[in-house]
Design a protein around this motif. Structure first.
Motif, PDB file in Angstrom:
ATOM      1  N   LEU A   1      27.011  36.296  30.648  1.00 32.50           N
ATOM      2  CA  LEU A   1      26.356  37.303  31.481  1.00 32.50           C
ATOM      3  C   LEU A   1      26.797  38.692  31.039  1.00 32.50           C
ATOM      4  CD1 LEU A   1      26.699  35.628  34.985  1.00 32.50           C
ATOM      5  CD2 LEU A   1      24.653  35.728  33.556  1.00 32.50           C
TER       6      LEU A   1
ATOM      7  N   VAL B   1      21.580  41.434  23.987  1.00 28.71           N
ATOM      8  CA  VAL B   1      20.600  40.551  23.361  1.00 28.71           C
ATOM      9  C   VAL B   1      19.837  41.321  22.290  1.00 28.71           C
ATOM     10  CG1 VAL B   1      18.571  39.092  23.753  1.00 28.71           C
ATOM     11  CG2 VAL B   1      20.347  39.260  25.508  1.00 28.71           C
TER      12      VAL B   1
ATOM     13  N   LYS C   1      20.277  43.095  28.139  1.00 26.90           N
ATOM     14  CA  LYS C   1      21.503  42.337  28.417  1.00 26.90           C
ATOM     15  C   LYS C   1      21.166  41.124  29.263  1.00 26.90           C
ATOM     16  CE  LYS C   1      24.628  46.222  28.087  1.00 26.90           C
ATOM     17  NZ  LYS C   1      25.734  45.887  27.236  1.00 26.90           N
ATOM     18  N   VAL C   2      21.946  40.064  29.105  1.00 27.85           N
ATOM     19  CA  VAL C   2      21.756  38.854  29.901  1.00 27.85           C
ATOM     20  C   VAL C   2      22.123  39.174  31.343  1.00 27.85           C
ATOM     21  CG1 VAL C   2      22.483  36.477  30.267  1.00 27.85           C
ATOM     22  CG2 VAL C   2      22.253  37.356  27.935  1.00 27.85           C
TER      23      VAL C   2
ATOM     24  N   VAL D   1      21.060  33.329  34.430  1.00 27.04           N
ATOM     25  CA  VAL D   1      20.834  32.102  33.673  1.00 27.04           C
ATOM     26  C   VAL D   1      20.300  31.041  34.625  1.00 27.04           C
ATOM     27  CG1 VAL D   1      21.945  30.314  32.274  1.00 27.04           C
ATOM     28  CG2 VAL D   1      22.745  32.672  32.123  1.00 27.04           C
TER      29      VAL D   1
ATOM     30  N   ILE E   1      16.761  32.365  30.413  1.00 28.19           N
ATOM     31  CA  ILE E   1      17.690  33.452  30.690  1.00 28.19           C
ATOM     32  C   ILE E   1      16.866  34.681  31.064  1.00 28.19           C
ATOM     33  CG2 ILE E   1      19.556  32.596  29.239  1.00 28.19           C
ATOM     34  CD1 ILE E   1      18.825  34.626  27.130  1.00 28.19           C
TER      35      ILE E   1
ATOM     36  N   LEU F   1      16.726  38.717  31.166  1.00 31.88           N
ATOM     37  CA  LEU F   1      17.293  39.893  30.524  1.00 31.88           C
ATOM     38  C   LEU F   1      16.976  41.125  31.343  1.00 31.88           C
ATOM     39  CD1 LEU F   1      16.050  39.258  26.879  1.00 31.88           C
ATOM     40  CD2 LEU F   1      18.110  38.381  27.972  1.00 31.88           C
TER      41      LEU F   1
ATOM     42  N   GLU G   1      12.061  37.380  31.388  1.00 36.48           N
ATOM     43  CA  GLU G   1      12.580  36.021  31.367  1.00 36.48           C
ATOM     44  C   GLU G   1      12.120  35.345  30.089  1.00 36.48           C
ATOM     45  OE1 GLU G   1      12.969  33.495  34.990  1.00 36.48           O
ATOM     46  OE2 GLU G   1      11.463  32.301  33.921  1.00 36.48           O
TER      47      GLU G   1
ATOM     48  N   VAL H   1      23.745  37.830  21.711  1.00 35.21           N
ATOM     49  CA  VAL H   1      22.754  36.758  21.806  1.00 35.21           C
ATOM     50  C   VAL H   1      21.622  37.185  20.890  1.00 35.21           C
ATOM     51  CG1 VAL H   1      21.134  35.544  23.306  1.00 35.21           C
ATOM     52  CG2 VAL H   1      23.389  36.186  24.176  1.00 35.21           C
TER      53      VAL H   1
END
Length: 94
Positions: free
Chosen positions: A7, A11, A21-22, A25, A37, A39, A52, A65
Motif C-alpha cells: 500500500l 505504480v 500509488k497503490v 487491494v 488493486i 490506484l 482500478e 509496482v
C-alpha cells in the motif's frame, strides 16, 4: 512483501511513466489471491482520481509496482477531447 509495504507503493506503466500509488487491494477470500488493486492518481493538490486495475496487469512488484500495460495520461485524454471538437464557422454574405 507485506501488504502494508505494498500500500502506498508507486505504480509505473510499461513505459516507466508514473501512474499513481497503490491505495487499496481487493482479494478473493476463498483463494487468498489478489484480484484488483486500486490506484490513486494524483492530479493536483486538491484533486485525486482512482483507477482500478486487474492484478493480472501487474508485471512485477519490488521497489515499484510495474504494469504490463500502458496507462494514458490525463493530459493526453484532454488533448484527444480537444482534437475531437469541430467548430463550424458560417460565412455571412452581405
Amino acid at each position: 512483501m507485506k501488504i502494508k509495504e505494498f500500500l502506498g507503493c508507486t505504480v509505473l506503466d510499461k513505459n516507466a511513466n508514473v501512474v499513481g500509488k497503490v491505495d487499496n487491494v481487493d482479494f478473493n477470500t476463498e483463494t487468498g489471491k489478489i484480484e484488483n488493486i486500486t490506484l490513486t492518481l494524483q492530479k493536483n493538490i486538491f484533486s485525486k482520481d482512482e483507477l482500478e486495475i486487474s492484478f493480472d496487469d501487474v508485471a512485477t512488484i519490488g521497489a515499484y509496482v510495474i504494469l504490463n500495460k500502458e496507462i494514458p495520461k490525463e493530459a493526453d485524454k484532454e488533448a484527444e477531447k480537444a482534437e475531437a471538437v469541430e467548430v463550424e464557422i458560417e460565412d455571412e454574405d452581405d
